[in-house]
Design a protein around this motif. Structure first.
Motif, short mmCIF file in Angstrom:
data_model
loop_
_atom_site.label_atom_id
_atom_site.label_comp_id
_atom_site.label_asym_id
_atom_site.label_seq_id
_atom_site.Cartn_x
_atom_site.Cartn_y
_atom_site.Cartn_z
N CYS A 1 0.84 -1.20 0.00
CA CYS A 1 0.00 0.00 0.00
C CYS A 1 0.87 1.24 0.00
O CYS A 1 2.06 1.19 0.33
N ASP A 2 0.25 2.38 -0.33
CA ASP A 2 0.93 3.66 -0.18
C ASP A 2 0.80 4.10 1.28
O ASP A 2 0.21 3.39 2.10
N GLY A 3 1.33 5.24 1.61
CA GLY A 3 1.34 5.71 2.99
C GLY A 3 -0.02 5.99 3.60
O GLY A 3 -0.15 6.06 4.82
N VAL A 4 -1.06 6.14 2.76
CA VAL A 4 -2.41 6.39 3.28
C VAL A 4 -3.31 5.16 3.07
O VAL A 4 -4.53 5.28 2.98
N GLU A 5 -2.67 3.98 2.96
CA GLU A 5 -3.35 2.69 2.93
C GLU A 5 -4.08 2.38 1.63
O GLU A 5 -4.94 1.50 1.59
N GLY A 6 -3.78 3.08 0.56
CA GLY A 6 -4.34 2.76 -0.75
C GLY A 6 -3.55 1.63 -1.40
O GLY A 6 -2.32 1.61 -1.33
N ALA A 7 -4.25 0.69 -2.03
CA ALA A 7 -3.58 -0.47 -2.64
C ALA A 7 -2.68 -0.04 -3.78
O ALA A 7 -3.06 0.78 -4.62
N VAL A 8 -1.47 -0.61 -3.83
CA VAL A 8 -0.52 -0.38 -4.92
C VAL A 8 -0.43 -1.63 -5.78
O VAL A 8 -0.57 -1.58 -6.99
N ARG A 9 -0.19 -2.79 -5.12
CA ARG A 9 -0.17 -4.07 -5.85
C ARG A 9 -0.28 -5.21 -4.85
O ARG A 9 0.08 -5.08 -3.68
N GLY A 10 -0.78 -6.33 -5.34
CA GLY A 10 -0.94 -7.50 -4.51
C GLY A 10 0.40 -8.16 -4.19
O GLY A 10 1.36 -8.04 -4.94
N LEU A 11 0.44 -8.84 -3.05
CA LEU A 11 1.60 -9.63 -2.65
C LEU A 11 1.16 -11.08 -2.52
O LEU A 11 0.04 -11.36 -2.06
N GLN A 12 2.02 -11.98 -2.89
CA GLN A 12 1.70 -13.40 -2.83
C GLN A 12 1.77 -13.90 -1.39
O GLN A 12 2.68 -13.56 -0.64
N VAL A 13 0.78 -14.71 -1.03
CA VAL A 13 0.75 -15.38 0.27
C VAL A 13 0.89 -16.87 0.00
O VAL A 13 0.07 -17.44 -0.73
N GLU A 14 1.92 -17.47 0.54
CA GLU A 14 2.15 -18.90 0.33
C GLU A 14 2.45 -19.57 1.66
O GLU A 14 3.41 -19.20 2.35
N SER A 15 1.60 -20.51 2.04
CA SER A 15 1.75 -21.24 3.31
C SER A 15 1.84 -20.28 4.50
O SER A 15 2.63 -20.48 5.41
N GLY A 16 1.05 -19.22 4.47
CA GLY A 16 1.01 -18.27 5.58
C GLY A 16 2.18 -17.30 5.62
O GLY A 16 2.36 -16.60 6.61
N PRO B 1 9.37 -6.98 -0.66
CA PRO B 1 10.64 -6.34 -1.01
C PRO B 1 10.73 -4.96 -0.36
O PRO B 1 9.76 -4.20 -0.37
N VAL B 2 11.90 -4.67 0.21
CA VAL B 2 12.11 -3.39 0.89
C VAL B 2 13.45 -2.82 0.41
O VAL B 2 14.47 -3.51 0.46
N GLY B 3 13.44 -1.57 -0.03
CA GLY B 3 14.67 -0.91 -0.46
C GLY B 3 15.45 -0.37 0.73
O GLY B 3 14.94 -0.30 1.85
N ALA B 4 16.68 0.03 0.48
CA ALA B 4 17.53 0.60 1.53
C ALA B 4 16.86 1.82 2.16
O ALA B 4 16.41 2.73 1.45
N PHE B 5 16.76 1.81 3.48
CA PHE B 5 16.16 2.89 4.27
C PHE B 5 14.71 3.19 3.91
O PHE B 5 14.18 4.25 4.24
N GLU B 6 14.04 2.28 3.26
CA GLU B 6 12.66 2.48 2.81
C GLU B 6 11.67 2.11 3.92
O GLU B 6 11.92 1.22 4.72
N VAL B 7 10.54 2.79 3.91
CA VAL B 7 9.40 2.42 4.75
C VAL B 7 8.33 1.89 3.81
O VAL B 7 7.99 2.55 2.83
N VAL B 8 7.83 0.69 4.08
CA VAL B 8 6.77 0.12 3.25
C VAL B 8 5.54 -0.14 4.11
O VAL B 8 5.64 -0.43 5.30
N THR B 9 4.38 -0.03 3.49
CA THR B 9 3.10 -0.29 4.15
C THR B 9 2.47 -1.51 3.50
O THR B 9 2.35 -1.57 2.28
N VAL B 10 2.07 -2.46 4.32
CA VAL B 10 1.48 -3.71 3.85
C VAL B 10 0.14 -3.91 4.55
O VAL B 10 0.03 -3.72 5.77
N ARG B 11 -0.88 -4.29 3.76
CA ARG B 11 -2.18 -4.68 4.34
C ARG B 11 -2.28 -6.19 4.30
O ARG B 11 -1.99 -6.80 3.28
N VAL B 12 -2.66 -6.80 5.40
CA VAL B 12 -2.92 -8.24 5.45
C VAL B 12 -4.34 -8.45 5.91
O VAL B 12 -4.90 -7.69 6.69
N ARG B 13 -4.94 -9.53 5.38
CA ARG B 13 -6.32 -9.89 5.74
C ARG B 13 -6.33 -11.32 6.22
O ARG B 13 -5.59 -12.14 5.80
#
Length: 74
Positions: A42-57, A62-74
């Motif tokens: 997600c972006d910083g305000v929780e808007g979807a950017v792209r899906g991430l694969q979930v495999e076996s829980g 991917p995280v870049g150097a010094f990057e902050v990433v936002t992830v939504r899980v359901r």
């Protein structure tokens, strides 16, 4: 893991991850005490950017150097 909170829209949880070593990496999030049916980058305000694969829980994020990433899980 910097933040773990309920999503503002009530649809899942929001995790904010910060890379602090200055090296790009792949973070593997495991949820041994819960079930994850979906995840998305997600972006910083929780808007979807792209899906991430979930495999076996496990969700790989991917995280870049010094990057902050936002992830939504359901």
């Amino acid at each position: 893991l910097e933040t773990w909170k309920r999503a503002e829209d009530g649809n899942g949880s929001i995790l904010r991850l910060r890379e602090t070593a200055g090296q790009a990496a792949t973070v593997r999030l495991r949820f041994p005490h819960g079930t994850v049916s979906g995840a998305e980058l997600c972006d910083g305000v929780e808007g979807a950017v792209r899906g991430l694969q979930v495999e076996s829980g496990v969700v790989e994020v991917p995280v870049g150097a010094f990057e902050v990433v936002t992830v939504r899980v359901r």
